[in-house]
Design a protein around this motif. Structure first.
Motif, PDB file in Angstrom:
ATOM      1  N   ASP A 119       0.799  -1.452  -0.226  1.00 33.29           N
ATOM      2  CA  ASP A 119       0.196   0.053  -0.230  1.00 33.29           C
ATOM      3  C   ASP A 119       0.607   0.662   0.056  1.00 33.29           C
ATOM      4  O   ASP A 119       1.649   1.210   0.925  1.00 33.29           O
ATOM      5  CB  ASP A 119      -1.004   0.370   1.533  1.00 33.29           C
ATOM      6  N   ALA A 121       1.085   5.762  -0.288  1.00 29.16           N
ATOM      7  CA  ALA A 121       0.234   6.825  -1.229  1.00 29.16           C
ATOM      8  C   ALA A 121       1.051   8.377  -0.897  1.00 29.16           C
ATOM      9  O   ALA A 121       2.411   8.187  -1.083  1.00 29.16           O
ATOM     10  CB  ALA A 121      -0.441   7.719   0.576  1.00 29.16           C
ATOM     11  N   PHE A 123       2.609  12.547  -2.020  1.00 29.60           N
ATOM     12  CA  PHE A 123       2.286  13.643  -1.371  1.00 29.60           C
ATOM     13  C   PHE A 123       3.193  14.481  -1.475  1.00 29.60           C
ATOM     14  O   PHE A 123       4.755  13.997  -2.133  1.00 29.60           O
ATOM     15  CB  PHE A 123       2.357  14.056   0.727  1.00 29.60           C
ATOM     16  N   GLU A 128       0.405  16.845   5.152  1.00 32.47           N
ATOM     17  CA  GLU A 128      -0.172  15.727   4.974  1.00 32.47           C
ATOM     18  C   GLU A 128       0.292  15.115   4.803  1.00 32.47           C
ATOM     19  O   GLU A 128      -0.139  13.519   5.330  1.00 32.47           O
ATOM     20  CB  GLU A 128      -0.754  15.753   3.178  1.00 32.47           C
ATOM     21  N   ALA A 129       1.369  15.262   4.427  1.00 36.47           N
ATOM     22  CA  ALA A 129       2.076  14.031   4.941  1.00 36.47           C
ATOM     23  C   ALA A 129       2.918  13.443   5.807  1.00 36.47           C
ATOM     24  O   ALA A 129       2.628  12.208   6.464  1.00 36.47           O
ATOM     25  CB  ALA A 129       4.034  13.934   3.852  1.00 36.47           C
ATOM     26  N   ASP A 131       1.276  14.249   8.351  1.00 37.50           N
ATOM     27  CA  ASP A 131      -0.829  13.732   9.242  1.00 37.50           C
ATOM     28  C   ASP A 131      -0.066  11.802   8.408  1.00 37.50           C
ATOM     29  O   ASP A 131      -0.955  11.201   9.243  1.00 37.50           O
ATOM     30  CB  ASP A 131      -1.597  14.351   8.958  1.00 37.50           C
ATOM     31  N   TYR A 132      -0.535  11.820   7.554  1.00 37.20           N
ATOM     32  CA  TYR A 132      -0.047  10.083   7.197  1.00 37.20           C
ATOM     33  C   TYR A 132       0.762   9.794   8.125  1.00 37.20           C
ATOM     34  O   TYR A 132       0.241   7.934   8.443  1.00 37.20           O
ATOM     35  CB  TYR A 132       0.426  10.501   5.559  1.00 37.20           C
ATOM     36  N   VAL A 133       1.922   9.889   7.877  1.00 34.66           N
ATOM     37  CA  VAL A 133       2.606   9.290   8.469  1.00 34.66           C
ATOM     38  C   VAL A 133       2.263   8.828  10.766  1.00 34.66           C
ATOM     39  O   VAL A 133       1.978   8.170  10.552  1.00 34.66           O
ATOM     40  CB  VAL A 133       4.690  10.033   8.789  1.00 34.66           C
ATOM     41  N   ARG A 134       1.708   9.777  10.796  1.00 38.40           N
ATOM     42  CA  ARG A 134       1.341   9.825  12.358  1.00 38.40           C
ATOM     43  C   ARG A 134       0.199   8.887  12.605  1.00 38.40           C
ATOM     44  O   ARG A 134      -0.007   7.939  13.430  1.00 38.40           O
ATOM     45  CB  ARG A 134       1.113  11.208  12.465  1.00 38.40           C
ATOM     46  N   ALA A 135      -0.608   8.601  11.081  1.00 38.52           N
ATOM     47  CA  ALA A 135      -2.160   7.842  11.743  1.00 38.52           C
ATOM     48  C   ALA A 135      -1.533   6.431  11.230  1.00 38.52           C
ATOM     49  O   ALA A 135      -2.304   5.520  11.277  1.00 38.52           O
ATOM     50  CB  ALA A 135      -2.294   8.433  10.349  1.00 38.52           C
ATOM     51  N   ARG A 136      -0.424   6.237  11.042  1.00 41.03           N
ATOM     52  CA  ARG A 136       0.721   4.717  10.725  1.00 41.03           C
ATOM     53  C   ARG A 136       1.019   3.846  11.785  1.00 41.03           C
ATOM     54  O   ARG A 136       1.505   4.707  12.512  1.00 41.03           O
ATOM     55  CB  ARG A 136       1.380   4.224   8.843  1.00 41.03           C
ATOM     56  N   LEU A 140       7.608   2.152   8.295  1.00 40.98           N
ATOM     57  CA  LEU A 140       7.047   2.691   7.323  1.00 40.98           C
ATOM     58  C   LEU A 140       8.339   2.702   6.550  1.00 40.98           C
ATOM     59  O   LEU A 140       9.297   3.496   7.020  1.00 40.98           O
ATOM     60  CB  LEU A 140       6.588   4.354   7.579  1.00 40.98           C
TER      61      LEU A 140
END
Length: 162
Positions: A119, A121, A123, A128-129, A131-136, A140
């Motif tokens: 998977d 994403a 950026f 936005e990048a 925020d995405y990292v913090r939600a995973r 990574l």
């Protein structure tokens, strides 16, 4: 026979060395070349991404076969330019080389074609990048888009590292 190798790394030196073992002893040119390639052929001071200058040299020297080594001339269209000029060139056309030139493009193509891939994403916005990292969950894998000479990947163990 005149062979033009584009690049300056170890693989270009190895190619020139091997081609020099042919019985017919072709004339070998390497752009831009390096100290090692100078032992195998004539180094030509043209940057590997300068397609107009490379093509001018190919035409002036009546090159019979072109071998691009690195990705940059492939992505910039050396195969397409050689084909248009009627000169055989080993490698993919620019449209196919784009898979190597853009990790984001390659992942999109894999997704659309149903090729199994991790998977991902993409950026262009830093917030936005983040925020995405913090939600995973970590680790990574973070990849830079574009050519990075094999150095555009980080396996981040923490969100801060990512």
């Amino acid at each position: 026979m005149r062979i033009f190798i584009i690049g300056s790394g170890g693989r270009e030196h190895a190619l020139a060395w091997k081609i020099n073992q042919r019985a017919d002893k072709p004339e070998i040119f390497i752009a831009p070349g390096n100290g090692g390639t100078a032992l195998e052929g004539e180094n030509i001071p043209i940057a590997d991404g300068d397609i107009p200058m490379l093509m001018q040299f190919i035409k002036e020297k009546n090159i019979d076969f072109v071998i691009p080594g690195p990705e940059l001339p492939l992505i910039k269209g050396i195969v397409d330019a050689c084909r248009e000029a009627g000169v055989p060139c080993f490698g993919p056309q620019a449209a196919a080389a784009a898979l190597e030139g853009s990790k984001a493009f390659a992942k999109e193509v894999m997704r659309e074609a149903g090729v199994p891939t991790a998977d991902f994403a993409v950026f262009t916005d830093h917030k936005e990048a983040v925020d995405y990292v913090r939600a995973r969950n970590c680790p990574l894998v973070v990849k830079a888009d574009g050519l990075a000479a094999g150095k555009g990947v980080v396996v981040a163990k923490t969100a801060e590292e990512a």
